[in-house]
Design an enzyme around this catalytic site. Structure first.
Site, mmCIF file in Angstrom:
data_model
loop_
_atom_site.group_PDB
_atom_site.id
_atom_site.type_symbol
_atom_site.label_atom_id
_atom_site.label_comp_id
_atom_site.label_asym_id
_atom_site.label_seq_id
_atom_site.Cartn_x
_atom_site.Cartn_y
_atom_site.Cartn_z
ATOM 1 N N HIS A 279 21.094 117.136 45.222
ATOM 2 C CA HIS A 279 22.200 116.360 46.166
ATOM 3 C C HIS A 279 22.560 115.273 45.109
ATOM 4 O O HIS A 279 23.600 114.814 45.110
ATOM 5 C CB HIS A 279 21.324 116.056 47.337
ATOM 6 C CG HIS A 279 22.317 115.246 48.214
ATOM 7 N ND1 HIS A 279 21.617 114.317 48.997
ATOM 8 C CD2 HIS A 279 23.816 115.167 48.525
ATOM 9 C CE1 HIS A 279 22.746 113.557 49.846
ATOM 10 N NE2 HIS A 279 23.965 114.348 49.505
ATOM 11 N N GLU B 288 22.745 107.877 53.349
ATOM 12 C CA GLU B 288 23.145 109.285 54.021
ATOM 13 C C GLU B 288 22.029 109.751 54.711
ATOM 14 O O GLU B 288 21.958 110.162 55.719
ATOM 15 C CB GLU B 288 23.705 110.210 52.754
ATOM 16 C CG GLU B 288 24.195 111.534 53.432
ATOM 17 C CD GLU B 288 24.700 112.340 52.263
ATOM 18 O OE1 GLU B 288 24.853 111.808 51.182
ATOM 19 O OE2 GLU B 288 24.817 113.594 52.347
ATOM 20 N N GLU C 46 24.946 116.138 42.344
ATOM 21 C CA GLU C 46 26.278 116.091 43.168
ATOM 22 C C GLU C 46 26.941 115.011 43.398
ATOM 23 O O GLU C 46 28.380 114.692 42.950
ATOM 24 C CB GLU C 46 26.389 116.923 44.468
ATOM 25 C CG GLU C 46 27.472 116.955 45.538
ATOM 26 C CD GLU C 46 27.374 116.457 46.745
ATOM 27 O OE1 GLU C 46 27.990 115.403 47.284
ATOM 28 O OE2 GLU C 46 26.437 117.031 47.666
ATOM 29 N N HIS C 47 26.153 113.816 43.659
ATOM 30 C CA HIS C 47 27.035 112.645 43.650
ATOM 31 C C HIS C 47 27.268 111.835 42.614
ATOM 32 O O HIS C 47 28.250 111.199 42.567
ATOM 33 C CB HIS C 47 25.903 111.614 44.647
ATOM 34 C CG HIS C 47 25.848 111.461 45.997
ATOM 35 N ND1 HIS C 47 26.348 110.653 46.853
ATOM 36 C CD2 HIS C 47 25.515 112.582 46.890
ATOM 37 C CE1 HIS C 47 26.497 110.700 48.108
ATOM 38 N NE2 HIS C 47 25.913 112.175 48.319
HETATM 39 ZN ZN LIG Z 1 25.367 113.303 50.088
#
Ligand SMILES: [Zn+2]
Length: 1086
Positions: A78, A172, A81-82
């Site tokens: 994750h 998040e 991905e960011h």
């Molecule tokens: Zn995210």
């Protein structure tokens, strides 16, 4: 199907590209052309030429996700991905990609799942000269593909972006902490076999991704780069590119930019050695405590791995029957017993090589919770019934028939939703010809496989959970990542014996209310569409009936040619909103209607026909939509139920209890989802908030609702819209059916309800404060709203729309990316019923007054951004906005709602998009600046502002003031101080109340990030310890700075809403943009 060698031009001459197929099975109305190719580096690409699309799009799915996270660093996939978005070697500026997309009416996003990471974007499909794109005159897609491809070629993992993006990941995760969906899903994972990656915590947070690894001496940036190097390989990537350009042009672009991605020939992930639930994890029951007041029973069975069963889909056959809600179903039975409010069932995959899961979720009533064991037994009795009856070909055929029809008439969806989804599905082992149809159609009936699937649903092969705030009342453990309280234990022997007995019942000792469904009478048989060529689709519907009682709008579909129709009815009556108690009675009534229709309408729903009954401030809505063949049949039943429904005391009690919880749970939602309602209430003349409705509910009885129904239906004005594959006579017949079924009296025109918004005079400066109900929530929230003016004023509209376009990207970049105020940062237009305004919403651990100072800081800087903008940039923004406004509906439903919005708002402004576009086109930069300086700039005495503050009860965070004092001990420059304040606030909040953790976080930061000397660190640590003590002594109450005011006005706290509203004038009501007689096409014969 045969692989032929093709050649596509590349910069270095000729480069080989394999054609995989150009024959894709597609819907009959689909005017796109498709081609699947494979690049020399093994990336598989689906190219899509869409001659009609407004938006071009691309998506890349990489076959790696959180299942590949290392055990001691959850969230790696994750985080990568960011980070991938933040600068590449060719385009090193962090927000280059998002700026490029924003300048071309576009946007991008990404998501991380268990075995996939998916990146996608969309933007304007035509070049700026508005001609059809070609290789020589490319659309902005070309530049976007260039930037997008670089993520997979040479991303920089910029050191400067690292901390901020990890804060974004942390934020998040914080956003999800109070969400039951996330909490319960993680609990299920946490109770699985720890050796299977299903056990992982997928999102990650600051602790798992930074604090802990750094304390072990790990360089986290190196770690993320290592993850990328280890798992990102061309042969695991699936790309889809969709544009107006011819396929050959798209192919040459893709070949040029994506062929350079490295192929490391990695093996795709497969998890075969371990299963998520072994012997130890089966035969158990888990009790979990939710945040919301909800009750749920959850049964899950380890199932088949359906990865290769796409032709037969045995799981769908079972979910159709176990999830059925019609007569004879589990749901119909447990509902008749007063035990359940809802049931869903279905099979879902875990990952390649691992068996899937068949799950059944039941929303329980209070009684249902008491009798949850009987509910479990009813499910097993039904399974016994299915086993005894054996697989039935006619049931499969019915399912197959409907799926075929749905696929045949499938309409387009949003470009980026399509590319994102299809690239993800490309990871499945489907024949490439079936990429579009694969899991949407049924191909083969396989009785043996259905039996095998059914054999998985056994008492010795399942686990269950009961979710409730009150039962059992005590929970033994806390889940690690979300803190969900739970107890887990083996199912008792007695209960297991009863379950086994239920699973072995025969017809004579079974609950007689359980039986297989009947043949579905709603399956459409007439699917003809009369396609008449039209030069130009009509912009507006026509009025085909207009009298004291009814106004009927009608449009025969001239664009989509599907055998479908939509009908929306608005029954207007002033009594629905006359007082809050009426609004609650109306709500209970619509809930009871839906409750009564559940069994009947289930078959219709399966056959692609939906209905809804709902409310707004002016009355009752009835909507019916889907295949037009049997639409009238469903409408009639809905109308009869509305008229004749017998309101039974037992059902009333269940519905009322559900609504009570619904209101209460509403206030436990994420703050940012609640805040808009409060602003809406404060800016309209007449509206209610949930507290007001909640206060009325306890005293309302079934008799009250009976009386209210009578009064509501006795007198009304009806306005309706019929749109789709129906003739004018059909629309008049449907109108007649309405009239003859409900038989209302005329509501005189003078009594039709009028909606008005409030006018905020220049210099208005209001604040509304509310303390949030959820005691554990740590997020504050602000909605900052600036009043602009009359919604129907074309100039006001054009300027507001353009300002929003220009401001959107910079505000996100400043408030979210740079300042990291919170995960939710949003700016946009906020209309009232008759007014226009601009708003910002931020949800954050930081307090609302602080957020307000940051918004004002941004607004002060924004004037420079507009001022220094080049004419070309300004024109690009205008163009981009005009393209967005003129975007055409993608399917019948979208066109229906576009028209209905105009009818329902009473502006009847069917040409508003064209008008907006023309007015935007004429605007100059000077006019926009003048508008900005008048309505928006914080120092303008003319601007009118309302700020809504939501205050969190939990104060695990620290105040801005404290942080400022701390930072002042460090002797930094003012820029560095601002950054340090933001960083420290988030870091210290992440440590919760733990003083040692706080100090450790502080020391690490000062040492590594700010490179502060040891003596200053000591001083700062001491200063912090003192502040920490102060905070404890102050009993968690932290004083805030005063809200800002830079235009000489004093903020007024709204204490009394009535006084506040009484002090403001209201607007006029909405008026039609054109005289309605221009739309009339009444039948002269009648
Ligand atoms: Zn995210």
């Amino acid at each position: 199907m045969a692989n032929s060698r093709r050649h596509a031009p590349g910069e270095d001459g000729l480069r080989a590209v394999d054609l995989v197929t150009d024959h894709l099975e597609k819907p009959s109305l689909d005017d796109r052309t498709y081609r699947v190719i494979r690049l020399p580096n093994q990336i598989e690409v689906l190219l899509v030429h869409d001659p009609q699309t407004d938006k071009a799009s691309a998506a890349m799915d990489v076959n790696v996700g959180n299942f590949s996270d290392e055990d001691d660093m959850p969230g790696m996939a994750h985080a990568v991905e960011h980070l991938l978005f933040m600068g590449t070697k060719k385009y090193p500026t962090e927000n280059d990609y998002s700026q490029y997309l924003a300048a071309h009416s576009g946007s991008g996003n990404a998501w991380t799942a268990s075995t996939s990471t998916n990146y996608h974007f969309e933007l304007s499909a035509k070049p700026s000269n508005d001609e059809e794109p070609t290789a020589a005159n490319p659309s902005p897609l070309l530049g976007a593909l260039d930037r997008f491809a670089q993520f997979f070629v040479e991303p920089l993992f910029l050191e400067s972006a690292l901390d901020r993006e990890l804060q974004a990941v942390d934020s998040e995760n914080k956003k999800n902490l109070q969400s039951d969906q996330w909490r319960l899903h993680q609990l299920e994972k946490a109770l699985a076999n720890p050796k299977h990656p299903y056990y992982h915590f997928s999102t990650g947070n600051l602790e798992t991704l930074k604090t802990l690894p750094e304390s072990r001496g790990i360089n986290i940036r190196d770690k993320f780069i290592e993850f990328y190097e280890k798992h990102y390989s061309a042969n695991l990537m699936k790309l889809c590119v969709l544009g107006r350009e011819p396929l050959d042009v798209l192919e040459s672009w893709v070949s040029e930019y994506f062929s350079v991605i490295k192929n490391k020939a990695l093996k795709p992930g497969r998890w075969e050695g371990e299963v998520p639930w072994g012997k130890d994890q089966l035969g158990v029951q888990c009790f979990a405590k939710p945040v919301m007041d909800s009750r749920e029973l959850d049964l899950s069975f380890p199932f088949l791995d359906e990865d290769l069963l796409f032709e037969t889909l045995p799981g769908r056959y079972l979910s159709h029957l176990i999830g059925h809600e019609g007569p004879g179903s589990v749901m119909a039975y447990i509902k008749s017993m007063g035990w359940a409010n809802g049931l869903t069932a279905g099979a879902y995959p875990i990952c390649p090589g691992t068996p899937g899961v068949f799950g059944c979720q039941i929303r329980l009533t209070k009684e249902g919770l008491k009798n949850y064991k009987d509910v479990v037994k009813a499910v097993f009795q039904y399974i016994a019934l299915l086993r005894e009856a054996g697989p039935k070909q006619w049931i499969f055929d019915e399912q197959k028939g409907m799926a075929d029809v749905d696929f045949k008439f499938k309409q387009k969806s949003q470009a980026s939703r399509f590319t994102s989804r299809v690239t993800n599905e490309m990871q499945q082992p489907l024949p490439r010809e079936w990429l579009l149809s694969g899991l949407r159609v049924f191909r083969k009936y396989d009785a043996k496989l259905i039996k095998q699937a059914l054999d998985c649903l056994r008492p010795d092969n399942f686990r269950m959970s009961v979710v409730s705030q009150e039962f059992p009342g005590k929970w033994e453990h806390k889940e690690k990542w979300y803190g969900t309280e739970y107890t887990v234990q083996p199912i008792s022997q007695d209960f297991m014996e009863e379950i086994k007995k239920a699973a072995a019942t025969s017809a004579k000792d079974r609950i007689p209310k359980l039986y297989l469904p009947h043949k579905n009478q709603f399956i459409p048989t007439k699917l003809e569409v009369e396609k008449k060529e039209v030069k130009e689709p009509a912009l507006a519907p026509r009025i085909v009936r207009n009298d004291e009682l009814v106004r009927t709008w009608y449009k025969k579909d001239d664009t989509f040619w599907v055998p479908k129709a939509n009908l929306i009815v608005s029954c207007k009556s002033p009594i629905v909103y006359a007082k809050a108690a009426n609004a609650v009675k109306a709500r209970l009534f619509t809930d009871l209607v839906k409750d009564a229709l559940e069994e009947y309408s289930y078959d219709a729903e399966l056959a692609g026909l939906q209905y809804s009954v709902s409310l707004d401030s002016r009355g009752l809505f009835i909507e019916v939509s889907g295949y037009n063949d049997k639409l009238a049949v469903l409408l009639e039943q809905v109308l009869i139920t509305v008229r004749d429904l017998e309101i039974r005391e037992d059902r009333f009690a269940i519905i009322k209890e559900r609504l009570t919880r619904g209101y209460r749970n509403w206030e436990l939602q994420q703050p940012w989802t609640q805040i808009g309602d409060v602003t809406g209430w404060l800016i309209s003349e007449h509206d209610y908030v949930v507290e007001e409705l909640e206060a009325e509910l306890p005293t309302i009885t079934a008799d009250d609702v009976r009386l209210f129904r009578k009064e509501l239906l006795s007198q009304m004005h009806v306005e309706l819209y019929v749109h789709g594959n129906l003739y004018k006579e059909d629309s008049l017949k449907l109108t007649d059916m309405l009239e003859s079924t409900l038989k209302p009296r005329v509501l005189p025109r003078a009594q039709w309800p009028i909606q008005r918004s409030l006018i905020f005079p220049p210099g208005s400066n209001y604040i509304w404060k509310k303390t949030l109900k959820d005691a554990a929530n740590v997020n504050h929230c602000i909605e900052y709203w600036l009043y602009v003016g009359d919604k129907a004023d074309r100039q006001i509209r054009a300027k507001t729309l353009l300002l929003n376009q220009v401001m959107h990207e910079p505000s996100f970049d400043q408030l979210r990316t740079k300042e990291q105020l919170g995960y939710i940062v949003y700016s946009g237009i906020r209309p009232g019923a008759t007014t226009y305004g601009i708003r910002f919403i931020i949800q954050s651990e930081k307090t609302a007054p602080f957020l307000e100072t940051r918004i004002e800081g941004f607004l002060e800087s924004m004037v420079k951004i507009i001022d220094s903008m080049s004419e070309t940039e300004f024109e690009n923004h205008k163009r981009s906005l005009i393209v967005k406004r003129l975007e055409t509906p993608k399917n019948l439903d979208q066109e229906t709602s576009k028209h209905w919005n105009q009818i329902h708002s009473e502006y009847y402004d069917f040409e508003s998009a064209q008008q907006d576009a023309a007015h935007i086109k004429a605007l100059t930069k000077a006019e926009l600046l003048e508008f900005y300086n008048h309505y928006v700039h914080p120092s303008s005495p003319h601007r009118a502002k309302l700020a809504v503050y939501f205050i969190a009860q939990a104060k695990s965070d620290v105040s801005t003031k404290q942080i400022s004092e701390l930072v002042s001990t460090l002797g930094l420059s003012s820029d560095a101080s601002a950054q340090a304040a933001t960083d420290l606030q988030a870091r210290l909040s992440a440590a919760g109340h733990d003083m040692d953790k706080e100090i450790e976080g502080l020391r690490q930061y000062l040492l590594h990030e700010l490179k502060v000397s040891e003596d200053k660190i000591e001083a700062a640590t001491e200063a912090w310890k003192k502040l920490h003590k102060d905070k404890i002594e102050a009993n968690g109450v932290v004083k805030d700075a005063d809200p800002p005011s830079s235009n000489g006005t004093t903020p007024q706290i709204i204490e009394d809403v009535r006084n506040f509203k009484a002090g403001l004038a209201a607007t006029g009501g909405a008026r039609p943009a054109k005289d309605l007689s221009e739309y009339e096409e009444l039948d002269s014969k009648l």
